[in-house]
Write a protein that holds these residues in place. Structure first.
Motif, short mmCIF file in Angstrom:
data_model
loop_
_atom_site.label_atom_id
_atom_site.label_comp_id
_atom_site.label_asym_id
_atom_site.label_seq_id
_atom_site.Cartn_x
_atom_site.Cartn_y
_atom_site.Cartn_z
N LYS A 141 0.84 -1.20 0.00
CA LYS A 141 0.00 0.00 0.00
C LYS A 141 0.87 1.25 0.00
CE LYS A 141 -3.88 1.92 2.52
NZ LYS A 141 -4.68 1.89 3.76
N PHE A 142 1.95 1.21 0.80
CA PHE A 142 2.84 2.37 0.92
C PHE A 142 3.59 2.63 -0.39
CE2 PHE A 142 7.05 4.12 1.91
CZ PHE A 142 6.67 5.31 2.53
N VAL A 143 4.12 1.59 -0.99
CA VAL A 143 4.96 1.78 -2.18
C VAL A 143 4.11 1.95 -3.44
CG1 VAL A 143 6.70 0.70 -3.67
CG2 VAL A 143 6.89 0.49 -1.17
N LEU A 144 3.13 1.07 -3.61
CA LEU A 144 2.38 1.09 -4.87
C LEU A 144 1.27 2.15 -4.85
CD1 LEU A 144 2.11 -2.78 -5.40
CD2 LEU A 144 3.79 -1.20 -6.38
N GLN A 145 0.79 2.46 -3.69
CA GLN A 145 -0.24 3.50 -3.48
C GLN A 145 -1.61 3.12 -4.06
OE1 GLN A 145 1.36 7.44 -4.27
NE2 GLN A 145 2.44 7.14 -2.34
N MET A 146 -2.63 3.79 -3.50
CA MET A 146 -4.00 3.52 -3.89
C MET A 146 -4.30 4.10 -5.28
SD MET A 146 -5.42 1.92 -1.39
CE MET A 146 -7.09 2.05 -2.03
N MET A 147 -5.18 3.46 -6.01
CA MET A 147 -5.70 4.06 -7.24
C MET A 147 -6.57 5.25 -6.83
SD MET A 147 -6.89 0.66 -9.27
CE MET A 147 -7.41 1.63 -10.69
N SER A 148 -6.56 6.29 -7.62
CA SER A 148 -7.28 7.50 -7.19
C SER A 148 -8.78 7.25 -7.08
CB SER A 148 -6.98 8.65 -8.14
OG SER A 148 -7.38 8.27 -9.44
N ALA A 149 -9.31 6.34 -7.88
CA ALA A 149 -10.76 6.12 -7.87
C ALA A 149 -11.23 5.22 -6.73
CB ALA A 149 -11.19 5.51 -9.21
N ILE A 150 -10.30 4.59 -6.03
CA ILE A 150 -10.65 3.63 -4.98
C ILE A 150 -10.27 4.19 -3.60
CG2 ILE A 150 -10.24 1.28 -4.11
CD1 ILE A 150 -11.65 1.15 -6.76
N ASP A 151 -11.21 4.12 -2.65
CA ASP A 151 -10.96 4.70 -1.33
C ASP A 151 -10.20 3.78 -0.40
OD1 ASP A 151 -12.39 7.04 -1.97
OD2 ASP A 151 -14.27 5.97 -1.65
#
Lengths: 349, 349
Positions: free
Chosen positions: B116-126
């Protein structure tokens, strides 16, 4: 309590009622020769059924009513329109002291709503819970809440744990039941706020049972604990998931035994052993969910069960009466210090 | 994407690493001859293992590091102290575009936190969700969230349903997956507020899959739906309960076959049929949980698995890349009208 232990039976509830109710009573006679039954339902149907069992003469009394609660009726509707139903009159008999407990295989929601309305909550308990038990690796597991409350706070969970431990003592005969709190990890860090707060209180050793700590879903059947405590949402999902998984497995096993001639021959040799396993896992031996937290005992039999299953539900009711389930809860709740618990909970939240 | 599909493997994660990682790669070669692997881990251990598989020459590249994440390390600790670990460097390779997906059989919490930290969330997904699949009566069921979030709101459940449907398409190859929402009853009245609100939106037919409605716990395995959506708390309890029930059943079946001479003879005849059932239910064929909602693909293999299980996790990662899992989610989320959903949700609450 009536002079002789008396059960009020909703003789019209369940897919195979009233036949299986009368047959269930007949099957219970040997184990419980001194129990009296009030059978609420249609006399025209019940009399001929009882006529086939002269040995029940003097044990059963028919209380005639033509009304019954259908399986589709909503709880609110049952409360308003079912006042003369066999289910309602059976519950009333407990409230009025004519009977010591009620057993019904009818509409679950209606039984819960009417039992709560008529029998009322115990003053020391905030919310009722549905409790039941099922086989684990070595014996049985008691679990609650199985669906009475979608949401529960920490105090509810603490009260459930006490009622669950007393259920394990009075119905399963366990002297010193071990209680676990369902969580998604065994570490103290995990879980939601309510579960963590309840855990803090349960860990103090001030409650009348041994506390194991957290258990995960795969610990329900391991036998590590005798009682699993959770909220009604989670308990209901877990219970139904168990049923679904057990069914899936049962399907695969019977498919395997029918998949080839060799496998069919194998079944001939192994059928005795598998028959014993079937008996051990037979849901009719685990029939009887109870709405606890009320001032009276109300036992729900599975709707589709037969006489054997109904006789198990009768036995659950009798054990609860004989072993003073309700008085036990009153006693144990009376020993608690609510302020101490509140202080502990306030410290967590 | 790299020229050739490239997987970053945490070669040191899992009870049987690094051996089972290299063996898992070797088992995957026939099915996926064109994939390249970056093996993050100890060169002194990996080189001799690769030496036993000359056929992998040119497919594998060792990226040396001596550090690894232990099974006991907490997620926060792994984030701070594990920057040179095999797991972290493998995740970094995805972020840097060197690899298309990462697979690890190591510490679950650490993998989730670092991914989660490195790849990060997709902007459309909370919120991310853990998704996996397992056998049902006829085929497979996809389920999420299996534990990434203890609490989820209606919007999270809606997003999970979209990601679950796309997972069923890209990994299981289902053209038109049917999605169900887990609840404690099939009626619209029941359930908590979030589930009811999500149900209202899912029922509109504006989402890119067929919606079945509510399913209960016993519907997870029935095959009525292909995807079961729930919050991480409930999903985790249900998943572990399934595992526990399946283990209980497996124990009873093997006890039955060993309980007498007759039953043992029965097993000789039925063993072929039961062997097929065992293969059908073998957890190694369902290995590979994915943290979805991120900008990269991170697949978690069961820690105790062997080479066969690890090769399944590799296949999950490859299917997700080849079938453009992330691009699919972006596309489908882009077609949604967030305002429309908000209006619908506001109408319920």
């Amino acid at each position: 309590m009536a002079e002789k232990l008396t059960l009020a039976l909703d003789a019209m509830g369940g897919d195979h009622a009233p036949d299986m109710v009368v047959e269930g009573v007949a099957m219970s006679r040997e184990r419980f020769p001194d129990v009296r039954y009030l059978l609420f339902g249609d006399r025209a149907l019940l009399e001929p059924l009882l006529g086939q069992h002269p040995e029940l003469e003097g044990m059963c009394e028919i209380r005639h009513t033509e009304e019954r609660i259908s399986g589709e009726m909503k709880p609110s509707q049952a409360l308003r329109q079912g006042k003369q139903s066999s289910m309602r009159l059976a519950i009333n008999a407990v409230h009025e002291g004519e009977a010591d407990a009620v057993v019904s295989a009818g509409n679950t929601g209606a039984l819960m709503a009417m039992s709560k309305f008529v029998l009322q909550m115990m003053s020391a308990i905030d919310r009722p819970a549905i409790v039941a038990y099922f086989p684990n690796r070595e014996g049985e597991t008691v679990m609650l809440d199985l669906g009475a409350n979608v949401e529960c706070d920490a105090n509810n969970l603490i009260q459930f744990s006490i009622m669950g431990a007393i259920f394990a003592r009075t119905v399963l005969g366990l002297q010193d039941p071990i209680v676990g709190l369902l969580n998604i990890g065994e570490e103290e860090l995990k879980g939601n706020q309510n579960v963590k707060a309840a855990h803090t209180v349960l860990s103090q050793g001030i409650l009348p049972f041994r506390y194991h700590g957290f258990v995960e879903g795969d610990g329900i059947h391991s036998g590590a604990v005798d009682v699993v405590v959770t909220d009604g949402w989670t308990g209901n999902v877990a219970l139904k998931t168990m049923e679904g998984t057990a069914n899936l497995f049962g399907t695969f096993v019977s498919r395997s035994f029918r998949s080839s001639l060799m496998a069919r021959i194998g079944y001939l040799f192994a059928s005795h052993a598998f028959g014993k396993m079937k008996i051990r896992l037979d849901p009719r031996h685990y029939n009887g969910a109870v709405l606890v937290g009320l001032r009276g005992i109300s036992v729900k039999s599975h709707g589709g069960t037969d006489a054997l299953g109904f006789s198990t539900a009768i036995a659950v009711a009798i054990d609860m009466v004989n072993n003073r389930f309700i008085e036990n809860i009153r006693e144990q709740m009376g020993k608690l210090d609510p302020e101490q618990i509140e202080t502990l909970l306030a410290g967590v939240e």
